[in-house]
Design a protein around this motif. Sequence first.
Motif, PDB file in Angstrom:
ATOM      1  N   ASP A  90      35.362  54.225  -5.999  1.00 31.97           N
ATOM      2  CA  ASP A  90      35.599  53.022  -6.787  1.00 31.97           C
ATOM      3  C   ASP A  90      36.653  53.257  -7.855  1.00 31.97           C
ATOM      4  OD1 ASP A  90      33.726  51.693  -5.300  1.00 31.97           O
ATOM      5  OD2 ASP A  90      32.074  52.136  -6.667  1.00 31.97           O
ATOM      6  N   GLU A  91      36.598  54.411  -8.509  1.00 29.94           N
ATOM      7  CA  GLU A  91      37.609  54.716  -9.518  1.00 29.94           C
ATOM      8  C   GLU A  91      39.003  54.787  -8.895  1.00 29.94           C
ATOM      9  OE1 GLU A  91      35.765  58.286 -11.265  1.00 29.94           O
ATOM     10  OE2 GLU A  91      35.891  57.211 -13.166  1.00 29.94           O
ATOM     11  N   SER A  92      39.092  55.438  -7.737  1.00 29.63           N
ATOM     12  CA  SER A  92      40.384  55.557  -7.065  1.00 29.63           C
ATOM     13  C   SER A  92      40.905  54.188  -6.653  1.00 29.63           C
ATOM     14  CB  SER A  92      40.253  56.461  -5.830  1.00 29.63           C
ATOM     15  OG  SER A  92      39.862  57.757  -6.200  1.00 29.63           O
ATOM     16  N   PHE A  93      39.997  53.355  -6.162  1.00 30.27           N
ATOM     17  CA  PHE A  93      40.391  52.013  -5.740  1.00 30.27           C
ATOM     18  C   PHE A  93      40.923  51.199  -6.921  1.00 30.27           C
ATOM     19  CE2 PHE A  93      39.162  47.522  -5.473  1.00 30.27           C
ATOM     20  CZ  PHE A  93      39.890  47.122  -4.359  1.00 30.27           C
ATOM     21  N   LEU A  94      40.201  51.244  -8.040  1.00 33.48           N
ATOM     22  CA  LEU A  94      40.604  50.458  -9.203  1.00 33.48           C
ATOM     23  C   LEU A  94      41.927  50.963  -9.788  1.00 33.48           C
ATOM     24  CD1 LEU A  94      37.119  50.024 -10.879  1.00 33.48           C
ATOM     25  CD2 LEU A  94      38.497  48.216  -9.865  1.00 33.48           C
ATOM     26  N   GLU A  95      42.092  52.277  -9.781  1.00 34.72           N
ATOM     27  CA  GLU A  95      43.332  52.845 -10.319  1.00 34.72           C
ATOM     28  C   GLU A  95      44.537  52.473  -9.469  1.00 34.72           C
ATOM     29  OE1 GLU A  95      42.486  56.978 -10.527  1.00 34.72           O
ATOM     30  OE2 GLU A  95      41.096  56.778 -12.227  1.00 34.72           O
ATOM     31  N   SER A  96      44.293  52.163  -8.181  1.00 31.00           N
ATOM     32  CA  SER A  96      45.399  51.808  -7.286  1.00 31.00           C
ATOM     33  C   SER A  96      45.826  50.353  -7.438  1.00 31.00           C
ATOM     34  CB  SER A  96      44.994  52.065  -5.832  1.00 31.00           C
ATOM     35  OG  SER A  96      44.026  51.111  -5.398  1.00 31.00           O
ATOM     36  N   LEU A  97      45.053  49.560  -8.163  1.00 29.32           N
ATOM     37  CA  LEU A  97      45.391  48.155  -8.339  1.00 29.32           C
ATOM     38  C   LEU A  97      46.638  48.002  -9.209  1.00 29.32           C
ATOM     39  CD1 LEU A  97      41.887  46.564  -9.006  1.00 29.32           C
ATOM     40  CD2 LEU A  97      43.207  46.448  -6.904  1.00 29.32           C
ATOM     41  N   GLU A 134      25.926  46.637  -4.939  1.00 26.38           N
ATOM     42  CA  GLU A 134      24.898  47.253  -4.100  1.00 26.38           C
ATOM     43  C   GLU A 134      24.754  48.739  -4.407  1.00 26.38           C
ATOM     44  OE1 GLU A 134      24.257  47.880   0.660  1.00 26.38           O
ATOM     45  OE2 GLU A 134      24.944  45.922  -0.052  1.00 26.38           O
ATOM     46  N   LYS A 135      25.896  49.393  -4.649  1.00 29.48           N
ATOM     47  CA  LYS A 135      25.860  50.820  -4.975  1.00 29.48           C
ATOM     48  C   LYS A 135      25.138  51.041  -6.306  1.00 29.48           C
ATOM     49  CE  LYS A 135      29.531  53.146  -3.988  1.00 29.48           C
ATOM     50  NZ  LYS A 135      30.895  53.722  -4.023  1.00 29.48           N
ATOM     51  N   ALA A 136      25.427  50.177  -7.286  1.00 33.81           N
ATOM     52  CA  ALA A 136      24.792  50.310  -8.596  1.00 33.81           C
ATOM     53  C   ALA A 136      23.289  50.111  -8.498  1.00 33.81           C
ATOM     54  CB  ALA A 136      25.394  49.301  -9.568  1.00 33.81           C
ATOM     55  N   SER A 137      22.834  49.235  -7.594  1.00 34.16           N
ATOM     56  CA  SER A 137      21.403  48.957  -7.474  1.00 34.16           C
ATOM     57  C   SER A 137      20.630  50.144  -6.931  1.00 34.16           C
ATOM     58  CB  SER A 137      21.178  47.742  -6.565  1.00 34.16           C
ATOM     59  OG  SER A 137      21.478  48.056  -5.218  1.00 34.16           O
ATOM     60  N   GLY A 181      18.183  54.242 -14.144  1.00 31.57           N
ATOM     61  CA  GLY A 181      18.297  54.661 -15.530  1.00 31.57           C
ATOM     62  C   GLY A 181      19.709  54.895 -16.010  1.00 31.57           C
ATOM     63  N   ASP A 182      19.923  56.093 -16.593  1.00 30.32           N
ATOM     64  CA  ASP A 182      21.206  56.439 -17.194  1.00 30.32           C
ATOM     65  C   ASP A 182      22.332  56.467 -16.169  1.00 30.32           C
ATOM     66  OD1 ASP A 182      20.066  56.650 -19.667  1.00 30.32           O
ATOM     67  OD2 ASP A 182      19.789  58.815 -19.572  1.00 30.32           O
ATOM     68  N   GLU A 183      22.001  56.775 -14.891  1.00 26.54           N
ATOM     69  CA  GLU A 183      23.046  56.824 -13.876  1.00 26.54           C
ATOM     70  C   GLU A 183      23.696  55.460 -13.692  1.00 26.54           C
ATOM     71  OE1 GLU A 183      21.146  58.372 -10.429  1.00 26.54           O
ATOM     72  OE2 GLU A 183      21.620  60.453 -10.928  1.00 26.54           O
ATOM     73  N   ARG A 184      22.880  54.391 -13.716  1.00 24.39           N
ATOM     74  CA  ARG A 184      23.431  53.049 -13.565  1.00 24.39           C
ATOM     75  C   ARG A 184      24.351  52.713 -14.734  1.00 24.39           C
ATOM     76  NH1 ARG A 184      19.046  50.330 -13.646  1.00 24.39           N
ATOM     77  NH2 ARG A 184      18.559  50.589 -11.454  1.00 24.39           N
ATOM     78  N   LYS A 185      23.956  53.132 -15.934  1.00 21.38           N
ATOM     79  CA  LYS A 185      24.773  52.881 -17.120  1.00 21.38           C
ATOM     80  C   LYS A 185      26.097  53.626 -17.028  1.00 21.38           C
ATOM     81  CE  LYS A 185      24.829  53.538 -22.146  1.00 21.38           C
ATOM     82  NZ  LYS A 185      24.096  54.091 -23.310  1.00 21.38           N
ATOM     83  N   ARG A 186      26.057  54.887 -16.619  1.00 22.10           N
ATOM     84  CA  ARG A 186      27.282  55.675 -16.509  1.00 22.10           C
ATOM     85  C   ARG A 186      28.204  55.112 -15.435  1.00 22.10           C
ATOM     86  NH1 ARG A 186      23.711  60.125 -16.811  1.00 22.10           N
ATOM     87  NH2 ARG A 186      24.160  60.748 -14.677  1.00 22.10           N
ATOM     88  N   TYR A 187      27.595  54.657 -14.339  1.00 21.27           N
ATOM     89  CA  TYR A 187      28.391  54.069 -13.260  1.00 21.27           C
ATOM     90  C   TYR A 187      29.127  52.828 -13.763  1.00 21.27           C
ATOM     91  CZ  TYR A 187      29.492  51.659  -8.888  1.00 21.27           C
ATOM     92  OH  TYR A 187      30.149  51.000  -7.881  1.00 21.27           O
ATOM     93  N   ALA A 188      28.412  51.951 -14.478  1.00 18.88           N
ATOM     94  CA  ALA A 188      29.020  50.726 -15.004  1.00 18.88           C
ATOM     95  C   ALA A 188      30.158  51.060 -15.970  1.00 18.88           C
ATOM     96  CB  ALA A 188      27.968  49.873 -15.700  1.00 18.88           C
ATOM     97  N   GLU A 203      38.001  52.945 -26.376  1.00 19.17           N
ATOM     98  CA  GLU A 203      37.685  54.291 -26.867  1.00 19.17           C
ATOM     99  C   GLU A 203      36.226  54.353 -27.286  1.00 19.17           C
ATOM    100  OE1 GLU A 203      39.256  57.510 -30.200  1.00 19.17           O
ATOM    101  OE2 GLU A 203      40.275  55.592 -29.931  1.00 19.17           O
ATOM    102  N   GLY A 204      35.535  55.370 -26.805  1.00 16.08           N
ATOM    103  CA  GLY A 204      34.117  55.526 -27.148  1.00 16.08           C
ATOM    104  C   GLY A 204      33.170  54.903 -26.160  1.00 16.08           C
ATOM    105  N   LEU A 205      33.708  54.142 -25.181  1.00 11.22           N
ATOM    106  CA  LEU A 205      32.831  53.507 -24.200  1.00 11.22           C
ATOM    107  C   LEU A 205      32.229  54.509 -23.249  1.00 11.22           C
ATOM    108  CD1 LEU A 205      31.640  51.049 -22.753  1.00 11.22           C
ATOM    109  CD2 LEU A 205      33.797  50.822 -21.475  1.00 11.22           C
ATOM    110  N   SER A 206      33.035  55.486 -22.804  1.00  6.88           N
ATOM    111  CA  SER A 206      32.581  56.435 -21.812  1.00  6.88           C
ATOM    112  C   SER A 206      31.467  57.305 -22.347  1.00  6.88           C
ATOM    113  CB  SER A 206      33.736  57.312 -21.341  1.00  6.88           C
ATOM    114  OG  SER A 206      33.270  58.311 -20.455  1.00  6.88           O
ATOM    115  N   SER A 207      30.472  57.574 -21.481  1.00  8.58           N
ATOM    116  CA  SER A 207      29.361  58.470 -21.842  1.00  8.58           C
ATOM    117  C   SER A 207      29.525  59.830 -21.176  1.00  8.58           C
ATOM    118  CB  SER A 207      28.024  57.849 -21.439  1.00  8.58           C
ATOM    119  OG  SER A 207      27.996  57.604 -20.044  1.00  8.58           O
ATOM    120  N   ASP A 208      30.772  60.155 -20.794  1.00 10.44           N
ATOM    121  CA  ASP A 208      30.993  61.421 -20.084  1.00 10.44           C
ATOM    122  C   ASP A 208      30.508  62.619 -20.876  1.00 10.44           C
ATOM    123  OD1 ASP A 208      32.058  60.126 -17.995  1.00 10.44           O
ATOM    124  OD2 ASP A 208      34.155  60.632 -18.379  1.00 10.44           O
ATOM    125  N   ASP A 209      30.576  62.520 -22.195  1.00 12.17           N
ATOM    126  CA  ASP A 209      30.150  63.650 -23.028  1.00 12.17           C
ATOM    127  C   ASP A 209      28.675  63.937 -22.881  1.00 12.17           C
ATOM    128  OD1 ASP A 209      32.716  63.883 -23.935  1.00 12.17           O
ATOM    129  OD2 ASP A 209      32.369  62.778 -25.806  1.00 12.17           O
TER     130      ASP A 209
END
Length: 270
Positions: A202-209, A229-232, A236-243, A262-268
């Motif tokens: 999904d990230e690769s697809f969006l970056e190609s737009l 469907e993938k998000a469903s 828990g936290d995985e759904r939040k990180r995916y979004a 800035e600050g949206l990502s929960s990668d940390d």
Amino acid sequence: MASGVLVVSCSSTQPEEIIKNLLETKNLPEPESHFQHIKSYPWHLETKYYKTDLFCFAASSKDISPDFSDSVEAVIIHFDTSQESSFDDVLSWFPIVESFEADVQILVCDSCNYDKLYNKYIPWCVKNKFELVELHPEKHDDDDTDEFLNKTGYRRILEALQAHVWPNLEMKEESNQRFSSHNKNDKKLTSIEYFDTLVNDDESFLESLSNEDPSSFESLFQKFNEMKEKASSLTGDERKRYAEKVAIAFWKALGKDNEEIEGLSSDDDI
């Protein structure tokens, strides 16, 4: 000894009936006996991304060996909302279940009226880190907006189990090829790496737009259902990180200012 799902019944429904629905079979294989009061039914679980062998454990008694706890990765408890004593039995099981520290905990009922659902069972589930799943839910006025009531039936239970990172999980070749830094013979991935397989495309697809090409956004809207469907299938936290990851990639695809997100990502926190 492979890990698996512990199935407990606090109702007239036998654990084996629940396991039949999970395995999508009318006849269960012969159980194996690894622990006293536990029947172990082998389950070959296969998804789009991985395959693994585990067990569905049917418990017939609370007298369970302490050694068994290491094998429990998920717990399913079925109860009858029409019988007060049934939920009392759930409460009596809870100290045992809590000791397993299972990553997936699901409380299952056939159906439940609105008052009991919101005033009793959902608060208990939230407090004790359970997900409540109705197999045959009644129609509620706010079904479209309630997070709990949108997840129903054995399909939701399977989604939760499939989203778990099982020990000895083996990635399928097409998914494993994305990790070129790994040895080709080493297909056992960490939880973080498994999560990344779900969002990488999904990230690769969006970056190609391109925000200058309207036709690219037609493709985006076609992909939204797949993303939903993938998000469903996450919990828990995985759904939040995916979004968050999808939102960030989409924002960048629009050519917007990165400082605004800035600050949206929960990668940390991953």
